[in-house]
Design an enzyme around this catalytic site. Structure first.
Site, PDB file in Angstrom:
ATOM      1  N   GLY A 122       0.799  -1.222   0.000  1.00  0.00           N
ATOM      2  CA  GLY A 122       0.000   0.000   0.000  1.00  0.00           C
ATOM      3  C   GLY A 122       0.825   1.262   0.000  1.00  0.00           C
ATOM      4  N   CYS A 123       2.064   1.197  -0.427  1.00  0.00           N
ATOM      5  CA  CYS A 123       2.935   2.372  -0.413  1.00  0.00           C
ATOM      6  C   CYS A 123       2.308   3.504  -1.210  1.00  0.00           C
ATOM      7  CB  CYS A 123       4.287   1.995  -1.011  1.00  0.00           C
ATOM      8  SG  CYS A 123       5.388   3.380  -1.263  1.00  0.00           S
ATOM      9  N   GLY A 124       2.258   4.691  -0.627  1.00  0.00           N
ATOM     10  CA  GLY A 124       1.612   5.795  -1.307  1.00  0.00           C
ATOM     11  C   GLY A 124       2.527   6.573  -2.230  1.00  0.00           C
TER      12      GLY A 124
END
Length: 291
Positions: A122-124
């Site tokens: 889920g790295c933004g």
């Protein structure tokens, strides 16, 4: 209406399970119970544009075409749904590829971004190589949605009932689409909060939903990226179960987005553009507290 297959995907979707069963020892008050438990899975998902790998995300292997569309739009790779010319999910022994076809002009812009890196779950901002890529200001959201506090609290009360994968594993985030007067209409789950939101946005775009007619609840904190993704498609209100960051609040103010945090049980905190959230009039209870 909620789509049942979207609420609880098959554990064998795409050949990769969204969860597995494992024998565990559960200890409570000094007593041991040996039982089967459900464990959420995360799988490397590679997004490949016009034959060129762009980024690998760790994600729950469900609703991946929703995810690919949502990610492509909220990350500014394409402008709208019509620019996704084709998509295909390909299962590999070591992960999953989502092969996407986009206009050549968009692909050339993508090639210049230098973002061919691996992203954590889920790295933004994974792979962003410049400040301009990392901090993007969306256009001003224009919808004037009206939501009562009772409608918000009702949706918060019911969201757990729709988190089927989280009920099993306790390890995934959810993003829910709520329409005032109709309640929760759609929900997506993922081990990554950004992924869950991208999946939800992608599904809304695929179904041609009016994005100014509802709001989003996320079972996570409201980071800058969550606000940016929400505002970038014209959604006017984001409610998070946990806290926002300072940058998220500033972006929400700038974008005209109503931002709510600590939305749980019977309480919530409004951080930006409170006009869309209507509360019952209790003037005798209104007070200002200084730190």
């Amino acid at each position: 209406m909620l789509n049942g297959s979207a609420v609880m995907p098959s554990s064998l979707e795409l050949g990769w399970p969204s969860y597995q069963q494992s024998r565990v020892e559960r200890w409570t008050g000094g007593e041991q119970i040996v039982q089967q438990d459900y464990i959420a899975e995360e799988v490397p998902v590679s997004l490949v544009y016009n034959g060129q790998p762009h980024v690998v995300m760790l994600a729950t292997p469900t609703n991946l075409e929703d995810f690919a569309l949502g990610f492509s739009i909220t990350e500014g790779i394409i402008k709208d749904r019509s620019e996704l010319l084709g998509s295909r999910v390909v299962t590999r022994s070591n992960g999953i590829e989502v092969r996407l076809k986009i206009p050549e002009q968009r692909f050339q812009c993508l090639s210049d971004k230098g973002r061919n890196l691996t992203g954590r779950t889920g790295c933004g901002l994974c792979g962003a190589s410049t400040l301009q890529q990392a901090i993007r200001s969306p256009e001003l959201v224009k919808g004037e949605l009206t939501v009562t506090a009772a409608e918000l609290l009702n949706a918060l009360d019911k969201i757990k009932l729709h988190q089927r994968l989280n009920q099993l594993t306790g390890a995934v985030h959810a993003a829910a689409w709520v329409v005032p007067g109709s309640g929760i209409q759609s929900i997506r789950e993922d081990v990554g909060r950004h992924n869950a939101l991208d999946k939800l946005i992608g599904s809304l775009l695929l179904n041609a939903e009016n994005l100014a007619a509802g709001f989003v609840i996320v079972t996570s904190r409201a980071s800058y990226e969550m606000v940016q993704k929400t505002a970038s498609v014209g959604i006017v209100m984001l409610a998070a179960i946990s806290a926002p960051t300072g940058l998220a609040i500033r972006l929400a103010e700038e974008a005209g987005l109503t931002l709510v945090g600590f939305a749980r049980d019977d309480q919530h905190v409004v951080y930006a553009h409170s006009r869309r959230l209507i509360h019952p009039p209790y003037p005798s209870l209104i007070k200002n507290e200084s730190p």
